[in-house]
Scaffold this motif. Sequence first.
Motif, PDB file in Angstrom:
ATOM      1  N   ALA A  86       0.849  -1.195   0.000  1.00  0.00           N
ATOM      2  CA  ALA A  86       0.000   0.000   0.000  1.00  0.00           C
ATOM      3  C   ALA A  86       0.882   1.242   0.000  1.00  0.00           C
ATOM      4  O   ALA A  86       0.629   2.206  -0.735  1.00  0.00           O
ATOM      5  CB  ALA A  86      -0.936  -0.003   1.206  1.00  0.00           C
ATOM      6  N   ASN A  87       1.924   1.165   0.786  1.00  0.00           N
ATOM      7  CA  ASN A  87       2.824   2.309   0.881  1.00  0.00           C
ATOM      8  C   ASN A  87       3.493   2.603  -0.468  1.00  0.00           C
ATOM      9  O   ASN A  87       3.627   3.747  -0.881  1.00  0.00           O
ATOM     10  CB  ASN A  87       3.853   2.036   1.971  1.00  0.00           C
ATOM     11  N   ARG A  89       2.334   1.754  -3.467  1.00  0.00           N
ATOM     12  CA  ARG A  89       1.352   2.274  -4.420  1.00  0.00           C
ATOM     13  C   ARG A  89       1.048   3.740  -4.129  1.00  0.00           C
ATOM     14  O   ARG A  89       0.807   4.536  -5.005  1.00  0.00           O
ATOM     15  CB  ARG A  89       0.050   1.456  -4.346  1.00  0.00           C
ATOM     16  N   ARG A  90       1.051   4.033  -2.842  1.00  0.00           N
ATOM     17  CA  ARG A  90       0.686   5.378  -2.439  1.00  0.00           C
ATOM     18  C   ARG A  90       1.710   6.403  -2.947  1.00  0.00           C
ATOM     19  O   ARG A  90       1.344   7.464  -3.416  1.00  0.00           O
ATOM     20  CB  ARG A  90       0.649   5.406  -0.921  1.00  0.00           C
ATOM     21  N   ARG A 115      -4.832  12.753  -5.250  1.00  0.00           N
ATOM     22  CA  ARG A 115      -3.777  11.766  -5.524  1.00  0.00           C
ATOM     23  C   ARG A 115      -2.423  12.263  -5.012  1.00  0.00           C
ATOM     24  O   ARG A 115      -1.660  11.508  -4.405  1.00  0.00           O
ATOM     25  CB  ARG A 115      -3.735  11.503  -7.042  1.00  0.00           C
ATOM     26  N   ARG A 117      -1.881  14.432  -2.637  1.00  0.00           N
ATOM     27  CA  ARG A 117      -1.921  14.453  -1.178  1.00  0.00           C
ATOM     28  C   ARG A 117      -1.645  13.068  -0.598  1.00  0.00           C
ATOM     29  O   ARG A 117      -0.870  12.919   0.343  1.00  0.00           O
ATOM     30  CB  ARG A 117      -3.306  14.956  -0.751  1.00  0.00           C
ATOM     31  N   LEU A 118      -2.265  12.049  -1.222  1.00  0.00           N
ATOM     32  CA  LEU A 118      -2.062  10.678  -0.743  1.00  0.00           C
ATOM     33  C   LEU A 118      -0.588  10.292  -0.887  1.00  0.00           C
ATOM     34  O   LEU A 118      -0.044   9.585  -0.050  1.00  0.00           O
ATOM     35  CB  LEU A 118      -2.945   9.693  -1.522  1.00  0.00           C
TER      36      LEU A 118
END
Lengths: 224, 757, 363
Positions: A86-87, A89-90, A115, A117-118
């Motif tokens: 997840a990290n 991809r983020r 996007r 910001r994420l």
Amino acid sequence: MVASLLTARDLNKQFRSGNQPVSVFRNLSLQLDRGESLALVGRSGSGKSTLLNILCGLEKPDTGSVQVLDEVFEGGTDRQTEARWANLRRQQIGVVFQEANLMPALSLLDNVRLRARLAGQNEDDCRDWLERLGIGELAGRYPDQVSGGQRQRAALAMVFAMKPALILADEPTGSLDRHTAEDVTGQLFDLQARHGCGLILATHDAELATRCSHHLDLGHLPET
Amino acid sequence: MTVCSALLSHYRRHPLQLLALALMIVLATMLWTGVSHLTDHARASLAQSEQAIAGQQQLVREDGQAVSVQDFAYLRRQGLCVMPWLEVQRPPPEGRVIGVDPFASACFGSDAPGQARVDALNGEPFLDIAEAKAMVRQGSNGDLSLLVPVDVEADAVPADYRLKDFSMGPATGELGESFLLNLDALGVLVLLITALLVRSVYQLGLVQRRESFTLLRRFGVPATRVQVLLLIEMVALTSVWVIPGIWLGRLLAEILGGGFGQVLESLFDAPLYAVDGGGFVLPALVMVTVVLLACFADKRLLRRLPWLSGRPSVVWFGVPVLGLGLAMVAWPFTLGWLFVGIALVFVAVGLLTPRVLSYVAQWGAEGAGAITLWQRRELAVLFRRLALPVVALQFAVAMVLAIQALVTTFEDTFERWLGQRLEAEFYVEVPEQSAAVDGVRYLAGLSGVGDWHLVQRGKTHVVPEMAGDDAATSVEVDLFSISPIGPLVTGWTLLDAIPDAWEKLATGQGVMVNEQLARRQGYQPGETIGFTLGEQSLALPVVGVYADYGRPDGEILVAGQILPETFNTRFQSLSLNPGTLAMAEIEQGLAAVWNTDQLTVRDNGSIRSLASGVFDQTFLITRAITVLTLVLAGTSLLIMGWVFFTTRAWYYRLLFVWGLSPREVAGQLRWLAMFLTGAVAVAALPLGVWLTWALVSRINPLAFGWSLPMAVYPGFWLEMLVLCLVIGLAISVLMRRQLGAGVPAPAMANVAGGGER
Amino acid sequence: MTWCFQPLRWGLMAFVLSLPACQETPESGGFAGLGEQVAGEAFAQPAPGDRLRFPEDFGPHPRHRIEWWYLTATLTTEQGEPLGLQWTQFRQALEARDPGSPEPDPSSWPLDAAWMAHAAVSFQGQHWFSEKLARGGIGQAGATAEPFEVWLDDWHLQVEDDGRWRLQVSGEGWSYDLRVKIEGEPVAHGDDGFSPKSASGEGSMYFSLVDLAIEGEVTLGGETFGVSGQGWFDREWSSQFLKAGQQGWDWFALHLESGDKLMMFRLREAGGDFLSGTWVTPEREVIPLGADTMTLEVVEHRDTAEGNVPVQWHIHIPGRQAELTVVAPPGHYWNDGLFPYWESPVSVTGSHQGEGYMELTGY
């Protein structure tokens, strides 16, 4: 030695069709460095999307390992593995689908901002990205108020705004007319080259594939 | 493949959707049928019981002795229409029965008390008086009264007898009526909620079948043809599914009706008559009509009223309608006017709520961070897209809030009413020929007895504004004297009083008036009231106004000491708590000093517990119905919410692709769903409070001439909020499972909706 | 003579009464209900050879199931207009009781008998009728032989100090108060008082006072009329009367100007009617009339809302040289109670002139 951007080793993936196991790919290995681009070609159903999903952690291979930057994944579905993926991809992996890459309730600009910001990036240059992709004046429009090509440009803006190390694009122009498709892919390659990130492009368009530095043909249908 | 089978093929692929639609129709039909069934039966039974207890009068002996069969025969031979009424109290579970003589009641015609017709002599509660008498002989308590028709005048009564009001326990008629009105309102609301639910399911179906419709249109099928086919489909579906709905509704009514019947029976002596079977046609027609209206009315309506369909115009339409409705309820002329006003308010609130919630959700979000902005925007979409189930849940919650407040207020009022009327444990009537003072002296000299006082009742005239002796302007009111003024009365609720009111009353320095008289004549504490006591005229200050809980007559309360000898006391009794003594002992003592063997003693404790028990049960049923409605509305929002979330699954999946962990995505969903249902609860609150107010302060005064105190119950609001949050939580749990099921295909976003903003 | 329909009525009431108590299957099916065996063997059944006893037989017969006191009067107002009136009181026992045994305690509200009273006035083509009901055994209704009294609520027939009877009745908007002078001895019908009601022997005990001189006041709608004339009084009791298949009853009590009196009745049944009567000569010789000694024929019907009623009759009694035409006056004379029946004054022409009363049931 500097690790490559992406390394996949001996990937195997099977589906079950009825009682029959169907192999999507067997012992597949690939490697990609920064600034390189890889075209995944093959007919529909040859496993392009599955491979992309595996390379960003949305799906798990049956066996084999994937290394992105210095994160190594060798199977495992524990929460920690999920969090590492997840990290990645983020912050590092930008994914572009054929369509519906935008949140319908947000304007194009707000989508890009979300996007960025994420990914932990500054929201300030989000408008610039839209402008660079030629849709700056549509920033306040909502996805359903613009054309398919404009939506895909906005999707690219979202990906570049997060400043990724790797872009995975799954038939990003599949739903566009030829002219628009060329336009959009032109921008994709242009920006990828300028920012030096890796690109894996799944496509059934041979011509488009030739623009990539490497090819991987998954052209055969899955083996039984 | 025909167009028809093409349309239906949708359900072959999505049987769950068909099931959801069917389930909604069945549940809605069940609920409405159940409620309307209960209401009908309650109405019929109450009508009968009203007749049973409405304005009867009885004959009693002047000498205070209990009436007997000889009195009955004597009075009949005098030519009077008299019927015996032998009330037998048996210990539970048998309870009370009433012995009547069908021969004797014949002269009452159709006004026979309790419709004591022969075919009603089934022990519920009427039976032949000989059987009732046999129970008395076997040890049950029995009380014989001789009833006469209401039109019998005092001058027709033979010497040695006099007329007296006849009532059976607490006068619950108005409370009963109120309760019915309450059920009626419930029925209408249930129908409304039903319509909203059916419409939401139907619309969802449409959205999910958009692809099929587009295809059909491409194949050259005219849109009107598709419309007609859809109409036929809905009629067929509804017709099939209302049947089990009605059946289940009946079952529900029967189950609840068991308890309900007992309530009515013990309250009003009216058995709940058996379900008059058959009659599937009417409920089926009503439901089919409601379903069709809910699904298709807008097609025609919106074409006629195009200004209604646009987004801003909803506000332009809704706000004035809301204002008009509120004004109509605030200044009602008639009950019908009031109901129209309430309906308008509900229509306007239904139209405005989704817009307002949607607006509020986004309000101030512009400056917020990107994620907050997404949450708010997504929430706004949800409010708009789930408008119907949201409004249905809002109405249901508002209704539950109002009913709960109303019921609790009723209970509370009733408790206090009982407290006022039945403060002492026992009432002992002073026999006609005996002197009350003998009893008073006896009690005063009795050690160990608890609190007691003497009550004397009579009539007096109040002279408004002391306008001289002009009898024409004077008003006859009940006079009610108590001595001594003690703890049995000083606990009464005073609506308004000057300081030390009870002391001033006790010392004869003032009087108290009941709420009715204070309202009618405008008396306030401190003002002087002029009234007559026998020969003498008095002017004393009003020291307090006591609550009367719906008593229709004006009443003055004075201390016994100011009552002159010449005052015509119509009724005297002793209210007493036996204290450490046995009641039987006190009864014996009083019978001895009064030299009588026929003492009329009323055990207030048992009356009180009976009455309270009866009301508890009544209110329990009301609550059960409202909770069912709430459950239905909640389930509907749950299903709708879940299905709608599913159409948006791709976009929630995007969050996952964008690097949110599954746990974080689930958190976002939970936030959305719980905020959605929580906001519904909050939006329902003002509506519920307003509805409560309309019921107690508008409908009740218009319908019955007295208002109930308005009370709010924040604890219950909290319960509702928690319930709504639980519904939201359930949606998010379902959604999380949905997302965990696999990778959704992005293509679905376009073809099956879900891309709404 | 009013009994043929009454049992049905009583059957109805008994049904009604017994519902809560014993769930007995009710008798039904018109007059056939009377043909049933008396429930419980305790009830006494009259039989040939039973004799009348006076004054006891003016009082109630608790061993019998049903009985009545029945008075009809053909009167004339002071203005000379004819006025007919009637009063009947019935007792229907639910339990038989031996006359010697104590009566049930009134305070138990016993249900051993039910009482019903009917009264009617017919005047100028109009008919007033009222009905009263009472439970027995509590004093609300009853009868005693000595002193003679029959009462229900405030209606009563009782002997006064001068030996005359007084009959007081009041209905809604009408009333009458009569003094009745009895002349002559009771007339026993049938076999010294046993009056058969079918060929197979069911019957009742039946006697009449045929010479009543009546005077008094009748109030109708606020107007009071002084009246005088003659009347007829019936006493009848039994426990079972009719046999299955009997449909109704036509009864006549006639005062002829010759001084003769005639009572006759016909029970209508499928297999042939049962006809019986009594002729009383001016010398008070009592001559029972068998079925073979007379004929009774309907001459004319009147159509009414309640039914098609025979209002003109022809009576032929060869042995008495009597050819009588009996006609009801214009109007409708239905006693509209629990179970309606026709009861009207009649006038007699033909070989004899006269007047009387006619009661028709089952139409």
